[in-house]
Motif scaffolding. Structure first.
Motif, PDB file in Angstrom:
ATOM      1  N   ALA A 154      14.082  70.604  95.916  1.00  0.00           N
ATOM      2  CA  ALA A 154      13.096  69.118  96.314  1.00  0.00           C
ATOM      3  C   ALA A 154      14.659  68.394  95.410  1.00  0.00           C
ATOM      4  O   ALA A 154      15.292  67.366  96.604  1.00  0.00           O
ATOM      5  CB  ALA A 154      11.591  68.468  95.722  1.00  0.00           C
ATOM      6  N   ALA A 155      15.295  68.966  94.353  1.00  0.00           N
ATOM      7  CA  ALA A 155      15.817  67.473  93.565  1.00  0.00           C
ATOM      8  C   ALA A 155      17.302  67.523  95.068  1.00  0.00           C
ATOM      9  O   ALA A 155      18.272  66.854  94.745  1.00  0.00           O
ATOM     10  CB  ALA A 155      16.527  68.527  92.688  1.00  0.00           C
ATOM     11  N   VAL A 156      18.073  68.862  96.053  1.00  0.00           N
ATOM     12  CA  VAL A 156      18.739  68.630  96.681  1.00  0.00           C
ATOM     13  C   VAL A 156      18.297  67.938  98.200  1.00  0.00           C
ATOM     14  O   VAL A 156      19.041  66.831  98.540  1.00  0.00           O
ATOM     15  CB  VAL A 156      19.809  69.114  97.419  1.00  0.00           C
ATOM     16  CG1 VAL A 156      20.129  69.945  98.255  1.00  0.00           C
ATOM     17  CG2 VAL A 156      19.610  70.685  95.599  1.00  0.00           C
ATOM     18  N   ASP A 157      17.050  67.886  98.292  1.00  0.00           N
ATOM     19  CA  ASP A 157      17.067  67.181  99.873  1.00  0.00           C
ATOM     20  C   ASP A 157      16.827  65.579  99.809  1.00  0.00           C
ATOM     21  O   ASP A 157      17.177  65.262 100.458  1.00  0.00           O
ATOM     22  CB  ASP A 157      15.459  67.991 100.106  1.00  0.00           C
ATOM     23  CG  ASP A 157      16.005  69.318 100.749  1.00  0.00           C
ATOM     24  OD1 ASP A 157      17.057  69.665 100.981  1.00  0.00           O
ATOM     25  OD2 ASP A 157      14.822  69.402 100.632  1.00  0.00           O
ATOM     26  N   ASP A 158      16.008  65.670  98.070  1.00  0.00           N
ATOM     27  CA  ASP A 158      15.767  64.222  97.920  1.00  0.00           C
ATOM     28  C   ASP A 158      17.012  63.530  97.741  1.00  0.00           C
ATOM     29  O   ASP A 158      17.108  62.112  96.851  1.00  0.00           O
ATOM     30  CB  ASP A 158      14.507  64.106  96.544  1.00  0.00           C
ATOM     31  CG  ASP A 158      13.653  64.426  97.189  1.00  0.00           C
ATOM     32  OD1 ASP A 158      13.411  63.904  98.567  1.00  0.00           O
ATOM     33  OD2 ASP A 158      12.357  64.755  96.515  1.00  0.00           O
ATOM     34  N   GLY A 159      18.536  64.090  97.469  1.00  0.00           N
ATOM     35  CA  GLY A 159      19.362  63.331  96.880  1.00  0.00           C
ATOM     36  C   GLY A 159      20.143  63.659  95.762  1.00  0.00           C
ATOM     37  O   GLY A 159      21.348  63.128  95.408  1.00  0.00           O
ATOM     38  N   TYR A 160      19.419  63.647  94.663  1.00  0.00           N
ATOM     39  CA  TYR A 160      18.771  64.412  92.832  1.00  0.00           C
ATOM     40  C   TYR A 160      20.549  64.112  93.422  1.00  0.00           C
ATOM     41  O   TYR A 160      20.568  64.799  91.744  1.00  0.00           O
ATOM     42  CB  TYR A 160      17.926  64.423  92.309  1.00  0.00           C
ATOM     43  CG  TYR A 160      17.411  63.312  92.966  1.00  0.00           C
ATOM     44  CD1 TYR A 160      17.644  61.664  92.057  1.00  0.00           C
ATOM     45  CD2 TYR A 160      16.010  63.134  93.477  1.00  0.00           C
ATOM     46  CE1 TYR A 160      16.729  60.874  93.528  1.00  0.00           C
ATOM     47  CE2 TYR A 160      14.781  61.910  93.784  1.00  0.00           C
ATOM     48  CZ  TYR A 160      15.061  61.163  93.595  1.00  0.00           C
ATOM     49  OH  TYR A 160      14.369  59.614  93.981  1.00  0.00           O
ATOM     50  N   ALA A 161      20.667  65.815  93.460  1.00  0.00           N
ATOM     51  CA  ALA A 161      21.610  66.904  93.464  1.00  0.00           C
ATOM     52  C   ALA A 161      22.337  67.282  94.744  1.00  0.00           C
ATOM     53  O   ALA A 161      22.145  67.103  95.981  1.00  0.00           O
ATOM     54  CB  ALA A 161      21.071  67.934  93.010  1.00  0.00           C
ATOM     55  N   ALA A 162      23.202  67.990  94.447  1.00  0.00           N
ATOM     56  CA  ALA A 162      24.309  67.502  95.946  1.00  0.00           C
ATOM     57  C   ALA A 162      24.950  69.547  95.299  1.00  0.00           C
ATOM     58  O   ALA A 162      25.439  69.749  94.379  1.00  0.00           O
ATOM     59  CB  ALA A 162      25.982  66.763  96.093  1.00  0.00           C
ATOM     60  N   ALA A 163      25.145  69.945  96.403  1.00  0.00           N
ATOM     61  CA  ALA A 163      25.323  71.619  96.398  1.00  0.00           C
ATOM     62  C   ALA A 163      26.640  71.832  96.844  1.00  0.00           C
ATOM     63  O   ALA A 163      27.317  71.414  97.925  1.00  0.00           O
ATOM     64  CB  ALA A 163      24.501  72.579  97.108  1.00  0.00           C
ATOM     65  N   VAL A 164      27.355  72.531  96.247  1.00  0.00           N
ATOM     66  CA  VAL A 164      29.361  72.516  96.136  1.00  0.00           C
ATOM     67  C   VAL A 164      28.800  73.924  96.059  1.00  0.00           C
ATOM     68  O   VAL A 164      28.421  75.007  95.276  1.00  0.00           O
ATOM     69  CB  VAL A 164      29.403  72.585  94.663  1.00  0.00           C
ATOM     70  CG1 VAL A 164      31.374  72.797  95.513  1.00  0.00           C
ATOM     71  CG2 VAL A 164      30.165  70.507  94.982  1.00  0.00           C
ATOM     72  N   THR A 165      29.494  74.712  97.322  1.00  0.00           N
ATOM     73  CA  THR A 165      29.096  76.129  97.271  1.00  0.00           C
ATOM     74  C   THR A 165      30.208  76.976  97.655  1.00  0.00           C
ATOM     75  O   THR A 165      31.597  76.272  97.342  1.00  0.00           O
ATOM     76  CB  THR A 165      28.283  76.618  98.710  1.00  0.00           C
ATOM     77  OG1 THR A 165      28.611  75.675  99.979  1.00  0.00           O
ATOM     78  CG2 THR A 165      26.383  75.447  98.849  1.00  0.00           C
ATOM     79  N   GLY A 166      30.256  78.328  97.326  1.00  0.00           N
ATOM     80  CA  GLY A 166      31.783  78.791  97.524  1.00  0.00           C
ATOM     81  C   GLY A 166      32.830  79.019  96.333  1.00  0.00           C
ATOM     82  O   GLY A 166      33.648  78.714  96.419  1.00  0.00           O
ATOM     83  N   PHE A 167      32.097  78.248  95.373  1.00  0.00           N
ATOM     84  CA  PHE A 167      32.914  77.262  94.089  1.00  0.00           C
ATOM     85  C   PHE A 167      33.037  78.456  92.940  1.00  0.00           C
ATOM     86  O   PHE A 167      32.283  78.005  91.985  1.00  0.00           O
ATOM     87  CB  PHE A 167      32.432  76.114  93.999  1.00  0.00           C
ATOM     88  CG  PHE A 167      33.898  75.536  93.085  1.00  0.00           C
ATOM     89  CD1 PHE A 167      34.550  74.837  93.526  1.00  0.00           C
ATOM     90  CD2 PHE A 167      33.627  75.655  91.712  1.00  0.00           C
ATOM     91  CE1 PHE A 167      35.503  73.747  92.760  1.00  0.00           C
ATOM     92  CE2 PHE A 167      34.759  74.978  90.433  1.00  0.00           C
ATOM     93  CZ  PHE A 167      35.632  74.409  91.257  1.00  0.00           C
TER      94      PHE A 167
END
Length: 455
Positions: A265-278
């Motif tokens: 929910a934190a990601v979907d609601d825009g409170y967290a942005a995921a950075v993958t493969g890092f």
């Protein structure tokens, strides 16, 4: 073992839940324990996450032998179905248990080395006949020495969190960034801690329950009156798949499943942005933004500057003070070689780890045992119930009751998705879980018991 050695106590390292349970089990077997605790009170590590709640209810975090000792004092068990916080566990159970043990627990006793008396690591002659010698610093900082017939190391892994670096080593600049880096879930009820993160940009590294909790905390802060502008950057060493957020609704530990839902929910609601493969290679200071931190990946990527960094990439055992002893540890997990296949997080969840005892925990160094979280090395699939079974078996073995030592007296509850059962989308992901079944974590700052953790 000589007659004089047999009269010595069994020294237990750590007055946490498993160390105190070990003492209770030894007393049950008429064996004298002596517990050395580095902190000023029982359960020092548990107190460090007193603001979080466990996945397991009270019924699963109290050792039966310990309960018998407490019951004799008039102690009343808390509601079996309720979920304790770390503070509850320490204050309502672990410290009272330590108080019952009285002088059998020494506080502010930090162990600096363990060996065989008169035998360094390479000497074979009569090795098993010699007592253990333990060096430790006392409350006033002076070095002390004592002897033991056996050693049970229940010192845990809390004091040695894994670093941010993707290689398992500290990232370049990580130590210099210590003033803006935390390796713990923040207690946002604490005004000073809350002010540190409110309105700030924070990077969270990790993909386990602890990272989920941190993301949920920060999202909750972002919606509060004093948290406007709070935002998280979630750093994942791998990609996002259907299993990234754990079992969610399918998890048979609902409190743990809720954590995955909260992180999503934190990601979907825009409170967290995921950075993958890092995979973090370096942490630089941004000279143009008041010393904020810039994470640099192994692939050369540089992320936007953040004010704070929370590293939740797991825990690892401190083996330095055992260097003069002969250990047999798995080369990957740093767990006893016979135990490692049973707890491999790429294959097992908390509930699929077969109960085990002294046979799986034995080392070439006779009568030395690593128990509890420390026995699991870097694996995050530990449950308190499993640790209680470990020390029951060890106490029976030390008492000469080998039949009881080999008998399994524990049936684990089904714990749903954890570890290789669904949390990880690729092998070897245990390095970044932060502890699926053991690292303390909670869902919301003011809500009902919903976290996980210490067991």
């Amino acid at each position: 073992m000589s007659a004089s050695t047999a009269d010595l106590p069994v020294v237990v390292l750590g007055a946490g839940p498993i160390g105190l349970a070990a003492a209770a089990r030894l007393i049950e077997r008429d064996i004298e324990p002596l517990v050395l605790e580095a902190g000023p009170a029982a359960a020092t590590a548990v107190r460090a996450w007193s603001h979080v709640r466990l996945f397991s209810p009270w019924s699963e975090v109290i050792d039966p032998a310990a309960e018998k000792l407490l019951a004799a004092t008039g102690w009343v068990r808390p509601d079996a179905a309720s979920y304790p916080s770390g503070g509850d566990w320490a204050g309502l159970y672990l410290q009272p248990l330590a108080d019952v043990l009285g002088g059998k627990v020494r506080y502010n006793a930090r162990v600096t080395g363990v060996s065989r008396a008169g035998r360094d690591r390479i000497v074979d002659a009569d090795r098993d006949q010699q007592p253990f010698v333990i060096h430790y610093t006392g409350p006033d900082g002076t070095e002390e020495r004592l002897y033991a017939r056996a050693v049970i190391d229940a010192s845990g892994t809390w004091s040695t969190p894994s670093p941010a670096g993707g290689s398992g080593l500290a990232a370049l600049g990580e130590k210099a960034a210590a003033d803006r880096t935390s390796y713990r879930i923040p207690d946002l009820k604490d005004p000073a801690v809350r002010a540190r993160y409110a309105g700030k940009r924070t990077a969270v590294i990790g993909t386990g329950a602890s990272a989920f909790t941190a993301l949920a905390y920060l999202a909750d802060l972002a919606t509060s009156d004093d948290g406007t502008g709070t935002h998280a950057t979630w750093i994942l060493r791998r990609g996002i798949s259907g299993s990234t957020f754990g079992g969610r609704e399918a998890d048979q530990l609902p409190a743990r499943g809720a954590l995955g839902l909260a992180a999503k929910a934190a990601v979907d609601d825009g409170y967290a942005a995921a950075v993958t493969g890092f995979r973090t290679a370096a942490i630089d200071r941004d000279s143009d933004s008041d010393g904020r931190l810039v994470l640099v990946g192994e692939d050369g990527r540089r992320l936007d500057a953040v004010d704070e960094l929370i590293v939740l990439t797991g825990l690892r055992p401190d083996l330095t003070f055992l260097d003069e002893l002969r250990l047999a540890l798995d080369e990957r997990l740093q767990a006893p070689v016979a135990l490692a296949p049973l707890i491999d997080p790429n294959q097992h969840s908390c509930g699929t780890v077969y109960p085990h005892g002294q046979t799986e925990l034995a080392h070439p160094e006779k009568d030395l045992y690593l128990v509890g979280m420390k026995s699991y090395g870097r694996a995050p699939t530990f449950l308190a119930m499993t640790g209680y079974e470990q020390v029951r078996s060890i106490a029976a073995h030390l008492a000469g009751d080998h039949q009881a030592a080999e008998r399994v007296e524990l049936t684990l509850p089904e714990t749903g998705v954890c570890g290789g059962a669904g949390l990880f989308d690729q092998p070897a992901a245990a390095e970044e879980t932060g502890g699926c079944c053991t690292a303390p974590a909670t869902l919301s700052i003011g809500g009902p018991a919903s976290g996980s953790g210490g067991c």
